[in-house]
Design a protein around this motif. Sequence first.
Motif, mmCIF file in Angstrom:
data_model
loop_
_atom_site.group_PDB
_atom_site.id
_atom_site.type_symbol
_atom_site.label_atom_id
_atom_site.label_comp_id
_atom_site.label_asym_id
_atom_site.label_seq_id
_atom_site.Cartn_x
_atom_site.Cartn_y
_atom_site.Cartn_z
ATOM 1 N N PRO A 128 -3.061 24.371 8.853
ATOM 2 C CA PRO A 128 -3.859 25.502 9.327
ATOM 3 C C PRO A 128 -2.990 26.649 9.835
ATOM 4 C CG PRO A 128 -3.824 23.787 10.977
ATOM 5 C CD PRO A 128 -3.113 23.235 9.782
ATOM 6 N N VAL A 129 -3.592 27.823 9.876
ATOM 7 C CA VAL A 129 -2.910 29.027 10.361
ATOM 8 C C VAL A 129 -3.590 29.492 11.642
ATOM 9 C CG1 VAL A 129 -2.502 31.477 9.890
ATOM 10 C CG2 VAL A 129 -2.046 29.765 8.132
ATOM 11 N N TRP A 130 -2.776 29.792 12.641
ATOM 12 C CA TRP A 130 -3.266 30.323 13.911
ATOM 13 C C TRP A 130 -3.117 31.843 13.912
ATOM 14 C CZ3 TRP A 130 -0.124 32.354 18.138
ATOM 15 C CH2 TRP A 130 -0.878 32.667 19.275
ATOM 16 N N VAL A 131 -4.223 32.536 14.142
ATOM 17 C CA VAL A 131 -4.207 33.990 14.217
ATOM 18 C C VAL A 131 -4.145 34.385 15.693
ATOM 19 C CG1 VAL A 131 -5.424 36.119 13.675
ATOM 20 C CG2 VAL A 131 -5.577 34.160 12.114
ATOM 21 N N PRO A 132 -3.065 35.037 16.137
ATOM 22 C CA PRO A 132 -2.956 35.398 17.556
ATOM 23 C C PRO A 132 -4.137 36.255 18.003
ATOM 24 C CG PRO A 132 -0.863 35.721 16.431
ATOM 25 C CD PRO A 132 -1.881 35.441 15.373
ATOM 26 N N PRO A 133 -4.809 35.867 19.083
ATOM 27 C CA PRO A 133 -5.922 36.689 19.573
ATOM 28 C C PRO A 133 -5.416 37.982 20.201
ATOM 29 C CG PRO A 133 -5.517 34.854 21.054
ATOM 30 C CD PRO A 133 -4.635 34.641 19.868
ATOM 31 N N ASP A 134 -6.331 38.902 20.407
ATOM 32 C CA ASP A 134 -5.950 40.212 20.945
ATOM 33 C C ASP A 134 -5.337 40.102 22.336
ATOM 34 O OD1 ASP A 134 -6.855 41.408 18.655
ATOM 35 O OD2 ASP A 134 -8.849 41.858 19.454
ATOM 36 N N MET A 155 2.499 30.711 13.975
ATOM 37 C CA MET A 155 1.266 31.065 13.271
ATOM 38 C C MET A 155 1.005 30.099 12.112
ATOM 39 S SD MET A 155 1.879 35.187 13.217
ATOM 40 C CE MET A 155 2.608 35.973 14.658
ATOM 41 N N GLY A 156 2.045 29.698 11.425
ATOM 42 C CA GLY A 156 1.894 28.762 10.339
ATOM 43 C C GLY A 156 1.706 29.469 9.001
ATOM 44 N N PRO A 157 1.423 28.691 7.953
ATOM 45 C CA PRO A 157 1.240 27.242 8.003
ATOM 46 C C PRO A 157 2.561 26.507 8.174
ATOM 47 C CG PRO A 157 1.158 28.017 5.735
ATOM 48 C CD PRO A 157 1.248 29.239 6.593
ATOM 49 N N GLY A 158 2.493 25.351 8.838
ATOM 50 C CA GLY A 158 3.693 24.566 9.055
ATOM 51 C C GLY A 158 3.559 23.673 10.262
ATOM 52 N N PHE A 159 4.501 22.747 10.400
ATOM 53 C CA PHE A 159 4.429 21.778 11.485
ATOM 54 C C PHE A 159 4.600 22.432 12.847
ATOM 55 C CE2 PHE A 159 8.931 22.151 10.654
ATOM 56 C CZ PHE A 159 9.541 21.987 11.889
ATOM 57 N N GLN A 160 5.245 23.630 12.893
ATOM 58 C CA GLN A 160 5.430 24.319 14.169
ATOM 59 C C GLN A 160 4.260 25.227 14.532
ATOM 60 O OE1 GLN A 160 9.713 25.659 14.837
ATOM 61 N NE2 GLN A 160 9.673 25.491 12.615
ATOM 62 N N SER A 161 3.264 25.302 13.659
ATOM 63 C CA SER A 161 2.094 26.123 13.946
ATOM 64 C C SER A 161 1.457 25.705 15.264
ATOM 65 C CB SER A 161 1.078 25.977 12.815
ATOM 66 O OG SER A 161 -0.211 26.407 13.217
ATOM 67 N N THR A 206 -1.608 35.289 4.908
ATOM 68 C CA THR A 206 -2.329 35.307 3.626
ATOM 69 C C THR A 206 -3.261 34.120 3.437
ATOM 70 O OG1 THR A 206 -0.505 34.152 2.523
ATOM 71 C CG2 THR A 206 -0.440 36.574 2.529
ATOM 72 N N THR A 207 -3.258 33.156 4.349
ATOM 73 C CA THR A 207 -4.116 31.983 4.211
ATOM 74 C C THR A 207 -4.545 31.491 5.584
ATOM 75 O OG1 THR A 207 -4.273 29.714 3.372
ATOM 76 C CG2 THR A 207 -2.128 30.438 4.158
ATOM 77 N N ARG A 208 -5.717 30.850 5.614
ATOM 78 C CA ARG A 208 -6.168 30.185 6.838
ATOM 79 C C ARG A 208 -5.853 28.698 6.801
ATOM 80 N NH1 ARG A 208 -9.253 32.871 10.375
ATOM 81 N NH2 ARG A 208 -10.118 34.884 9.756
ATOM 82 N N GLY A 209 -5.429 28.199 5.655
ATOM 83 C CA GLY A 209 -5.141 26.785 5.502
ATOM 84 C C GLY A 209 -5.943 26.188 4.363
ATOM 85 N N TYR A 210 -5.834 24.891 4.218
ATOM 86 C CA TYR A 210 -6.462 24.147 3.119
ATOM 87 C C TYR A 210 -7.661 23.396 3.686
ATOM 88 C CZ TYR A 210 -6.520 21.328 -1.206
ATOM 89 O OH TYR A 210 -6.843 20.730 -2.402
#
Length: 711
Positions: free
Chosen positions: A509-515, A543-549, A636-640
Amino acid sequence: MVASAALALGACRKRAPEVKVAAPAPSPPKPARPAIPKRPALAALADGETYRYEKGVAKKATITEARAAGLLDVDLGDAWAPFIFQDSSGGDPKVDPPKPNAYRATFVALANDRVNEDGQPPRAGEHNYLEVFGIPPTLSVLLPRMEEAFAAAREACVDGTDRSGLEAWEGNSVGFLDRDRSKREYLEALRDADWVRKETEARAAAAADAGAPATPSRDEVLAALRVGAGLTPPQQAKQRARVDRFQRGQLRLRAVRALQARLVCEGLLGPKSKYVDGQYDLPTHEALAVWERKHDVFGWGLLGGETLDALLADTRGLELETLRRVLAERVADAAGIVEDGSVNQWRKTHPPTYRDAAGVSHVVPDLVDDFVNALLAAIGVSTPEDALAFLRAHGGGLANLHVAFKAPPLPPYYLDLAEPMALSAEIDRGDIWYDVPFDSRGRPVVQRRDHYPSLTLFTTWRKQKIPLARWRTTIGSWRSELHADGHVYFKYKNSDVGPRVWKNIVAAPVWVPPDGTQPKDLLTRKVFDRNVGPVTVVNTDVMGPGFQSAYGLVLAIHVDPKRGGFDNQIRTHGSVDYTSIARRFSHGCHRLVNNRAVRLFDFVLRHREFQRIGNMAMSLKKRFEVDGKPYRYELTTRGYYYELRDPVPVNVLEGRVMGAVKAPIASYVRKPGVDYSDVVDPASDQTSGDATTTTKPAGDLPPETTPELGP
């Protein structure tokens, strides 16, 4: 790395000032280690083939034949990735059409040490050691690591270190807080040693002048110093304290030197480390943290506790334990099991049970351990030497290795099913503090917690709610948040209570930083070129994707079924931040260690019907400034995505509310020490003295002690 270790032990460190102290007792000699058994080399397998193993004997067969014989086939090859990262389930493509999972290739590359954490080719001798972060090494990586550990030069180097110095360390854990404190404690120990040496020499000279038959020993000198004859009571107390400090300091010096020697043997401290002999400095701390990661120790780079126990363990035994853990992830994935004994650890005296169809009671099993033991018995591995022999036998074919074996029987709640397994989860929030974490004077208040949050996965079978796994998790608390007025406040990030469901599971998953995220918190320092040194870049890893997300390797979205599937931005997800899972807080989400999160949602997908949605594209470009310098990032992605046809119920319990405040404070709260004088319309009507306690019980750390990004 190993070849240079012996030379590095004497040549790569800064020498400490010479201080003569009593020579430490030598560590007892190590017994001769067993020889590595000889096994015939086995040919590499073709696609669709496996080795049927029984009592250490391997026979080649097709995977189809092995499964038809009732054997469990386990993929031990280099291209393995957990089920959540597969492009398809491998069944009917009309039912589950393949959809590319982009993170699979990254997972495999990291597991094989083909790229490092930054996606760059690793330097010579560099290893990832990402097991604690959810990416175990492949057997092709493990084999040379074991060869290094078993090498005669490495073992001789380790045997030559001062094991007794580590065994004698019984004080608080040695840690690194900052350079000044590290140096101060080190120099203090040297000065105390010099003081005792001078006192010993002076008393020896006095005894010789008086014609005494024997020179006083150091212990006798310390006993005399502790008495402090001729000193005033305050002077005596001060001198006794210094004697105690001296003794602790010498034990610490000896333990740190023994640790440094061990890390040199293993190639984790070297000529470029610039560490100081006997000082627990930053290079030593960082090297120990890498050693912890290598051996899956969830530590903080501290010499003590579980880390010290592991350092004192047999070095070959540590390698066998690594193999067991690698096999555990492969077996759990292949068998679709999740029971790891964790429910029994929480209730050791009265472990949970279930009744079979005949009414006979059984303890909920540790299936993962049972399956690994059965696999090890099948491949003929019971010792570290057997493990290395097994890997050597398959050395030329590890890349595509499959092993089939007779697995233990599954409990009846797996087999006696007319429909997908009835799963549910319960999250106990533990002890809750809504009070602000500071008193009326702005001083931090430690909010004690005796009961920590936990997540339990259940299955319901024959009207029995059977716990399968229970793990530590996190809840929200007070966090720093940027307000629209440009100031940072405290904001209570609540983990809301009540029935929810997991409907969507997201791999990578991808984390989108909030405002409300402070721009400077989106930056990090990295070294891409040693000749250039560290540079400041946008922390896209978080932010990801990745294990450090911030969401780790996988998440499930909490939605409220009573409010039309309302999403309050709460998730259950993986995380690399195991320190927060152990003691701290989140921004409201329920974090799990990455490998547990992967195992959990692998299990859910194996036992619930789902629709494979695949990659969810997004287009987000953002620019921001920090100290006048522009930065940008693009997602570019939110994840799978997977969508469960029948969502899994999740009940979040309120927990035990502590303190004076019994409900979350919704408004922003001003932080002590922040200037809000230019705020025209205050973001909060709370002051530093509102809704707080003034006591300071011992125990847990304040939530803002170690800020972190993410949910």
